[in-house]
Design a protein around this motif. Structure first.
Motif, mmCIF file in Angstrom:
data_model
loop_
_atom_site.group_PDB
_atom_site.id
_atom_site.type_symbol
_atom_site.label_atom_id
_atom_site.label_comp_id
_atom_site.label_asym_id
_atom_site.label_seq_id
_atom_site.Cartn_x
_atom_site.Cartn_y
_atom_site.Cartn_z
ATOM 1 N N ILE A 7 0.835 -1.206 0.000
ATOM 2 C CA ILE A 7 0.000 0.000 0.000
ATOM 3 C C ILE A 7 0.870 1.256 0.000
ATOM 4 N N PHE A 8 1.964 1.248 0.739
ATOM 5 C CA PHE A 8 2.863 2.404 0.755
ATOM 6 C C PHE A 8 3.410 2.681 -0.656
ATOM 7 N N TYR A 9 3.879 1.636 -1.329
ATOM 8 C CA TYR A 9 4.460 1.816 -2.661
ATOM 9 C C TYR A 9 3.413 2.270 -3.671
ATOM 10 N N LEU A 10 2.226 1.664 -3.618
ATOM 11 C CA LEU A 10 1.177 2.022 -4.582
ATOM 12 C C LEU A 10 0.744 3.474 -4.432
ATOM 13 N N SER A 11 0.837 3.993 -3.211
ATOM 14 C CA SER A 11 0.390 5.372 -2.954
ATOM 15 C C SER A 11 1.537 6.377 -2.984
ATOM 16 N N ASP A 12 2.726 5.929 -3.343
ATOM 17 C CA ASP A 12 3.908 6.792 -3.296
ATOM 18 C C ASP A 12 4.036 7.393 -1.901
ATOM 19 N N MET A 13 3.944 6.518 -0.913
ATOM 20 C CA MET A 13 4.047 6.871 0.507
ATOM 21 C C MET A 13 2.971 7.880 0.922
ATOM 22 N N GLY A 14 1.780 7.703 0.354
ATOM 23 C CA GLY A 14 0.651 8.541 0.714
ATOM 24 C C GLY A 14 0.495 9.798 -0.124
ATOM 25 N N ILE A 15 1.381 10.003 -1.081
ATOM 26 C CA ILE A 15 1.345 11.223 -1.889
ATOM 27 C C ILE A 15 0.267 11.171 -2.970
ATOM 28 N N LYS A 16 0.115 10.008 -3.610
ATOM 29 C CA LYS A 16 -0.851 9.925 -4.713
ATOM 30 C C LYS A 16 -1.983 8.955 -4.377
ATOM 31 N N GLU A 17 -3.069 9.151 -5.066
ATOM 32 C CA GLU A 17 -4.199 8.239 -4.903
ATOM 33 C C GLU A 17 -3.857 6.909 -5.559
ATOM 34 N N ILE A 18 -4.219 5.837 -4.916
ATOM 35 C CA ILE A 18 -3.938 4.497 -5.450
ATOM 36 C C ILE A 18 -4.919 4.197 -6.577
ATOM 37 N N THR A 19 -4.374 3.881 -7.751
ATOM 38 C CA THR A 19 -5.220 3.535 -8.894
ATOM 39 C C THR A 19 -5.037 2.080 -9.327
ATOM 40 N N GLU A 20 -4.067 1.403 -8.762
ATOM 41 C CA GLU A 20 -3.748 0.040 -9.195
ATOM 42 C C GLU A 20 -4.671 -1.016 -8.591
ATOM 43 N N ILE A 21 -5.327 -0.703 -7.476
ATOM 44 C CA ILE A 21 -6.240 -1.666 -6.857
ATOM 45 C C ILE A 21 -7.585 -1.554 -7.573
ATOM 46 N N PRO A 22 -8.052 -2.646 -8.160
ATOM 47 C CA PRO A 22 -9.333 -2.594 -8.876
ATOM 48 C C PRO A 22 -10.470 -2.161 -7.938
ATOM 49 N N LEU A 23 -11.417 -1.423 -8.486
ATOM 50 C CA LEU A 23 -12.536 -0.909 -7.688
ATOM 51 C C LEU A 23 -13.281 -2.021 -6.960
ATOM 52 N N ASN A 24 -13.389 -3.189 -7.596
ATOM 53 C CA ASN A 24 -14.110 -4.289 -6.942
ATOM 54 C C ASN A 24 -13.334 -4.893 -5.774
ATOM 55 N N GLN A 25 -12.088 -4.481 -5.566
ATOM 56 C CA GLN A 25 -11.293 -4.967 -4.440
ATOM 57 C C GLN A 25 -11.122 -3.927 -3.333
ATOM 58 N N VAL A 26 -11.428 -2.686 -3.600
ATOM 59 C CA VAL A 26 -11.147 -1.616 -2.639
ATOM 60 C C VAL A 26 -11.838 -1.872 -1.296
ATOM 61 N N LEU A 27 -13.119 -2.224 -1.309
ATOM 62 C CA LEU A 27 -13.832 -2.484 -0.051
ATOM 63 C C LEU A 27 -13.228 -3.667 0.699
ATOM 64 N N LYS A 28 -12.799 -4.679 -0.024
ATOM 65 C CA LYS A 28 -12.184 -5.852 0.608
ATOM 66 C C LYS A 28 -10.827 -5.500 1.210
ATOM 67 N N VAL A 29 -10.067 -4.677 0.520
ATOM 68 C CA VAL A 29 -8.766 -4.229 1.052
ATOM 69 C C VAL A 29 -8.997 -3.411 2.319
ATOM 70 N N ARG A 30 -9.975 -2.511 2.277
ATOM 71 C CA ARG A 30 -10.286 -1.721 3.466
ATOM 72 C C ARG A 30 -10.711 -2.615 4.626
ATOM 73 N N TRP A 31 -11.532 -3.611 4.339
ATOM 74 C CA TRP A 31 -11.976 -4.532 5.393
ATOM 75 C C TRP A 31 -10.775 -5.268 5.976
ATOM 76 N N THR A 32 -9.860 -5.699 5.123
ATOM 77 C CA THR A 32 -8.651 -6.382 5.581
ATOM 78 C C THR A 32 -7.854 -5.476 6.517
ATOM 79 N N ILE A 33 -7.644 -4.226 6.104
ATOM 80 C CA ILE A 33 -6.867 -3.292 6.917
ATOM 81 C C ILE A 33 -7.570 -3.022 8.245
ATOM 82 N N SER A 34 -8.875 -2.795 8.219
ATOM 83 C CA SER A 34 -9.584 -2.510 9.477
ATOM 84 C C SER A 34 -9.572 -3.719 10.401
#
Length: 155
Positions: A80-107
């Motif tokens: 997640i750090f690399y995909l976001s350029d350490m929080g600088i840019k919005e992550i576009t590489e995670i498909p939209l259908n996975q975003v909620l699942k990634v968030r659930w995993t993190i929470s």
């Protein structure tokens, strides 16, 4: 040993089916680290795109959190750090259908490591929330407050 343990066999099959044990040895996040470092340094390289690398990471497989060890969680946070350029840019590489699942995993991982009082990985997971531009209430605030309260006077 000749002992049949159907419940244990079922659990092992679940781990295999979810590919967690197979992905654990797959160090794509290190390839992502190289990609990130080379790109930040302005160096030409022949590594695949970040999106291509992401699809081979453990995080992209949306693993069951109960099967993850601490090393796996560090791999997830760094992806997640690399995909976001350490929080600088919005992550576009995670498909939209996975975003909620990634968030659930993190929470879910925030809850686990808050309970364990593992402040280092908890801090990384909270940074992931920042990188994902998402702050799950009230979990985020509770975890952050506990993290800050655990900080010693010397830092």
């Amino acid at each position: 040993c000749g002992i049949e343990l159907e419940n244990f066999k079922s659990t092992l099959q679940t781990v295999i089916d979810q590919r967690v044990c197979l992905e654990r040895e797959n160090f794509q996040f290190k390839t992502m680290d190289l990609y990130y470092s080379f790109s930040k340094g302005g160096l030409r390289h022949s590594l695949p795109t970040l999106q291509s690398i992401y699809h081979r990471t453990l995080l992209s497989k949306i693993p069951q959190v109960l099967f993850l060890d601490l090393y796996d969680v560090y791999c997830i946070t760094h992806v997640i750090f690399y995909l976001s350029d350490m929080g600088i840019k919005e992550i576009t590489e995670i498909p939209l259908n996975q975003v909620l699942k990634v968030r659930w995993t993190i929470s879910s991982l925030i809850g686990i490591y808050l309970r364990e009082k593992n402040w280092d990985i908890l801090a990384e997971l909270l940074l992931c929330c920042h990188c994902l531009r998402w702050h799950p209430n009230p979990l985020y605030e509770i975890a952050l407050e506990n993290l800050l309260n655990a900080q010693r006077n010397d830092g």
